[in-house]
Motif scaffolding. Structure first.
Motif, short mmCIF file in Angstrom:
data_model
loop_
_atom_site.label_atom_id
_atom_site.label_comp_id
_atom_site.label_asym_id
_atom_site.label_seq_id
_atom_site.Cartn_x
_atom_site.Cartn_y
_atom_site.Cartn_z
N GLY A 1 0.80 -1.23 0.00
CA GLY A 1 0.00 0.00 0.00
C GLY A 1 0.83 1.28 0.00
N ILE A 2 2.09 1.18 -0.42
CA ILE A 2 2.96 2.38 -0.43
C ILE A 2 3.28 2.74 -1.88
CG2 ILE A 2 5.21 3.31 0.30
CD1 ILE A 2 5.14 1.13 2.54
N ASP A 3 3.12 4.01 -2.17
CA ASP A 3 3.32 4.46 -3.54
C ASP A 3 4.76 4.98 -3.73
OD1 ASP A 3 2.83 5.35 -6.09
OD2 ASP A 3 2.05 7.30 -5.41
N ILE A 4 5.60 4.14 -4.35
CA ILE A 4 6.99 4.55 -4.65
C ILE A 4 7.21 4.31 -6.14
CG2 ILE A 4 9.45 3.90 -4.32
CD1 ILE A 4 8.40 5.42 -1.89
N ALA A 5 7.72 5.32 -6.85
CA ALA A 5 7.94 5.17 -8.29
C ALA A 5 9.25 4.42 -8.54
CB ALA A 5 7.99 6.55 -8.95
N LYS A 6 9.32 3.80 -9.72
CA LYS A 6 10.51 3.00 -10.06
C LYS A 6 11.77 3.88 -10.05
CE LYS A 6 10.72 1.32 -14.18
NZ LYS A 6 10.21 0.71 -15.41
N ASP A 7 11.62 5.13 -10.50
CA ASP A 7 12.82 5.98 -10.56
C ASP A 7 13.11 6.69 -9.23
OD1 ASP A 7 10.72 7.69 -10.72
OD2 ASP A 7 11.37 8.71 -12.55
N HIS B 1 10.53 20.72 11.42
CA HIS B 1 11.82 21.42 11.52
C HIS B 1 12.64 21.38 10.23
CE1 HIS B 1 11.31 22.04 15.80
NE2 HIS B 1 10.88 20.80 15.90
N LYS B 2 12.06 20.82 9.18
CA LYS B 2 12.76 20.70 7.89
C LYS B 2 14.07 19.94 8.04
CE LYS B 2 10.75 24.81 5.71
NZ LYS B 2 9.49 24.53 6.36
N SER B 3 14.00 18.85 8.78
CA SER B 3 15.15 17.95 8.93
C SER B 3 14.96 16.78 7.97
CB SER B 3 15.24 17.40 10.35
OG SER B 3 15.23 18.43 11.30
N LEU B 4 16.06 16.13 7.66
CA LEU B 4 16.00 14.93 6.82
C LEU B 4 16.19 13.70 7.71
CD1 LEU B 4 16.22 13.44 4.01
CD2 LEU B 4 18.70 13.71 4.26
N ILE B 5 15.35 12.68 7.52
CA ILE B 5 15.54 11.40 8.22
C ILE B 5 16.22 10.43 7.26
CG2 ILE B 5 14.38 9.39 9.22
CD1 ILE B 5 12.15 11.26 10.18
N LEU B 6 17.30 9.80 7.72
CA LEU B 6 17.90 8.69 6.97
C LEU B 6 17.46 7.43 7.69
CD1 LEU B 6 21.51 9.96 6.27
CD2 LEU B 6 19.63 9.73 4.66
N PHE B 7 16.55 6.70 7.08
CA PHE B 7 15.95 5.55 7.76
C PHE B 7 16.55 4.25 7.25
CE2 PHE B 7 12.60 2.44 8.73
CZ PHE B 7 12.45 2.69 10.08
N SER C 1 8.71 -0.11 6.85
CA SER C 1 9.22 0.98 6.02
C SER C 1 8.77 2.30 6.63
CB SER C 1 8.62 0.86 4.61
OG SER C 1 8.79 2.08 3.90
N ILE C 2 9.64 3.30 6.54
CA ILE C 2 9.28 4.64 7.06
C ILE C 2 8.12 5.22 6.26
CG2 ILE C 2 10.98 5.88 5.62
CD1 ILE C 2 10.36 6.88 9.23
N TYR C 3 7.97 4.76 4.99
CA TYR C 3 6.92 5.32 4.14
C TYR C 3 5.52 4.80 4.52
CZ TYR C 3 11.09 6.68 1.65
OH TYR C 3 12.34 7.20 1.35
N GLU C 4 5.46 3.92 5.52
CA GLU C 4 4.15 3.56 6.07
C GLU C 4 3.58 4.74 6.86
OE1 GLU C 4 3.97 -0.27 8.16
OE2 GLU C 4 5.61 -0.97 6.90
N ILE C 5 4.44 5.71 7.16
CA ILE C 5 4.01 6.86 7.94
C ILE C 5 3.69 8.02 6.99
CG2 ILE C 5 4.63 8.41 9.86
CD1 ILE C 5 4.88 5.34 10.52
N LYS D 1 7.48 10.68 2.80
CA LYS D 1 8.13 10.90 1.50
C LYS D 1 8.66 12.33 1.37
CE LYS D 1 6.19 9.07 -2.22
NZ LYS D 1 5.04 8.68 -3.07
N LYS D 2 8.17 13.21 2.22
CA LYS D 2 8.65 14.60 2.17
C LYS D 2 9.83 14.84 3.11
CE LYS D 2 4.36 16.96 0.87
NZ LYS D 2 4.59 16.70 -0.52
N CYS D 3 10.20 13.82 3.89
CA CYS D 3 11.29 14.08 4.85
C CYS D 3 12.27 12.90 5.00
CB CYS D 3 10.74 14.45 6.22
SG CYS D 3 9.85 13.12 7.01
N ALA D 4 12.06 11.79 4.28
CA ALA D 4 12.92 10.63 4.58
C ALA D 4 13.46 9.91 3.35
CB ALA D 4 12.16 9.63 5.45
N ILE D 5 14.69 9.46 3.52
CA ILE D 5 15.35 8.54 2.57
C ILE D 5 15.37 7.19 3.27
CG2 ILE D 5 17.65 7.92 1.66
CD1 ILE D 5 18.13 10.87 1.10
N GLU D 6 15.10 6.12 2.52
CA GLU D 6 15.12 4.79 3.14
C GLU D 6 16.24 3.95 2.55
OE1 GLU D 6 11.67 2.80 4.82
OE2 GLU D 6 11.62 1.60 3.01
N LEU D 7 16.98 3.27 3.43
CA LEU D 7 18.09 2.40 3.01
C LEU D 7 17.70 0.95 3.27
CD1 LEU D 7 20.33 4.69 5.05
CD2 LEU D 7 20.81 4.37 2.64
#
Ligand code: MLT
Length: 405
Positions: free
Chosen positions: A93-99, A207-213, A229-233, A237-243
């Motif tokens: 149920g998470i919308d992430i594009a291939k690119d 606070h306009k911080s970036l999360i590296l998850f 996944s952080i994108y369940e929250i 998508k506006k504040c996090a990169i997922e590894l």
């Protein structure tokens, strides 16, 4: 020529190299000792048959002119990106594009390299204890400041995770630019609930911080309500990169493959991070080998999924053996349920390294001292569930025979 003198600030040896060196020295002095290694989180089960079959097929393709492949696409072949997109995101149920997905040689490289696209002036927050790569790579980049007498770096915001806060960090009072989070956590093996992660996402957005998850251990989550996944929250998508990594999920520690998700809507100062990371990867990385990408694709086949689940269950059973055995021996233990790591408190009066030495001496078992993961890890110790069940049982029996009252 001037060197990057940030390298002079850093411990000369990486934590797991130091642990391995101590083990080798002990083994050389005691050639007869049957040393059991439960230190670095390195897998021991062979790759899934579906993965092996896919690699054989890919090798044959490479042997034939019509199907031979040269440089792979910088960010991954469509077949693997689509498999990741569908299985890890769309089906959940998470919308992430291939690119927005960038295939790589693993999460360790990506979490070290991602700093290339941030200013060295950024203030970084890390949990303490923490996977040493987050801190070491920021020292190398020049973001750390100097180390004080307590082992803390002056320009890093530490978020202690101890038994007192159930190993989940509190929101920092000083606002960081970049926040590293890892759940299920390495080294404590503890998890964050959806509500806890939502607090972080809301804080980062405000606070306009970036999360590296870092969710390298997501496949170990067994309890309901624990995000993988952080994108369940909402808003992530506006504040996090997922590894992400295939190392622990599918035994790829020696194969080297993982991926990073950088959503296009992730913008700072009006600039999207997605094209910056794309540019960085295209310049400094030449892609993952075709054979490895086919191997990774096989993880997502029906057969592959089933086989991988069996291997995960094997390690999960080891974690249970460690956790319950140590409890029985009288240790205070954490983690081990949604994680391959068990985090234990060392007996009173010992430092983490003293306990390491005694465990090696008396039980011939190697673990990782908590203080190696940061000052707040002092007094703790980590054991991993990635060994063989037979050796794991043997290690716990030895520990019980020495420490059980
Ligand atoms: C660990 O033991 O913490 C990990 O295996 C190290 C890693 O994944 O690089």
């Amino acid at each position: 020529m001037k060197i990057n003198d940030n390298f002079l600030k850093i411990e000369s040896s990486y934590l797991f190299s130091t642990v391995a060196k101590k083990q080798r020295a002990y083994q050389a002095a005691h050639p007869e000792a049957d040393v059991i290694r439960l230190s670095i989180g390195d897998v021991t089960r062979p790759l899934a048959p579906a993965v092996i079959d896919a690699m054989h097929k890919a090798v044959d393709e490479m042997a034939c002119e019509a199907t031979f492949r040269g440089y792979p696409p910088e960010y991954g072949y469509d077949f693997i990106l689509e498999a990741i997109q569908k299985n890890d995101y769309t089906d959940r149920g998470i919308d992430i594009a291939k690119d927005e997905i960038f295939l790589s040689d693993g999460a360790k490289s990506d979490c070290g390299n991602i700093g290339d696209i941030f200013s060295v002036d950024n203030k970084v927050a890390i949990c303490d204890p923490v996977y040493p790569v987050y801190i070491d790579t920021n020292i190398m980049a020049g973001r750390s400041g100097d180390k004080d007498e307590n082992g803390l770096w002056s320009n890093i915001i530490y978020m202690p995770c101890t038994a007192e806060n159930n190993f989940t960090p509190d929101l920092p009072s000083e606002v960081p630019d970049v926040i590293y989070l890892c759940f299920p956590n390495n080294p404590t093996g503890m998890v964050a609930t959806k509500e806890q992660l939502k607090k972080w996402v809301d804080y980062a957005l405000e606070h306009k911080s970036l999360i590296l998850f870092d969710s390298a251990y997501e496949s170990f989550v067994v309890e309901e309500g624990i995000p993988k996944s952080i994108y369940e929250i909402e808003g992530a998508k506006k504040c996090a990169i997922e590894l992400r990594s295939f190392s622990k999920t599918a035994g790829f520690t020696g194969m080297r493959c993982g991926y990073t998700v950088v959503p296009k809507e992730l913008e700072f100062e009006g600039t999207s991070l997605n094209p910056l990371w794309a540019r960085r990867q295209a310049t400094k990385f030449n892609g993952v080998s075709y054979i490895t990408q086919r191997a990774a694709e096989a993880i997502y086949s029906e057969e592959g999924k089933k086989q991988i689940k069996e291997t995960l269950a094997y390690y999960q059973n080891n974690a249970k053996i460690i956790f319950e055995g140590l409890k029985d021996a009288g240790f205070e233990c954490y983690g081990g349920v949604n994680s391959p790591y068990v985090w234990l408190r060392v007996p009173q009066g010992y430092t983490s390294w003293e306990f390491f030495d005694e465990l090696l001496e008396k039980c011939q078992v190697v673990g990782t001292p908590g203080s190696g993961f940061g000052p707040a890890g002092e007094g703790y110790f980590r054991l991993t569930a990635f060994g063989s069940t037979e050796k794991t049982i043997e290690a716990i029996e030895r520990i019980k025979s020495v420490y059980k009252k």
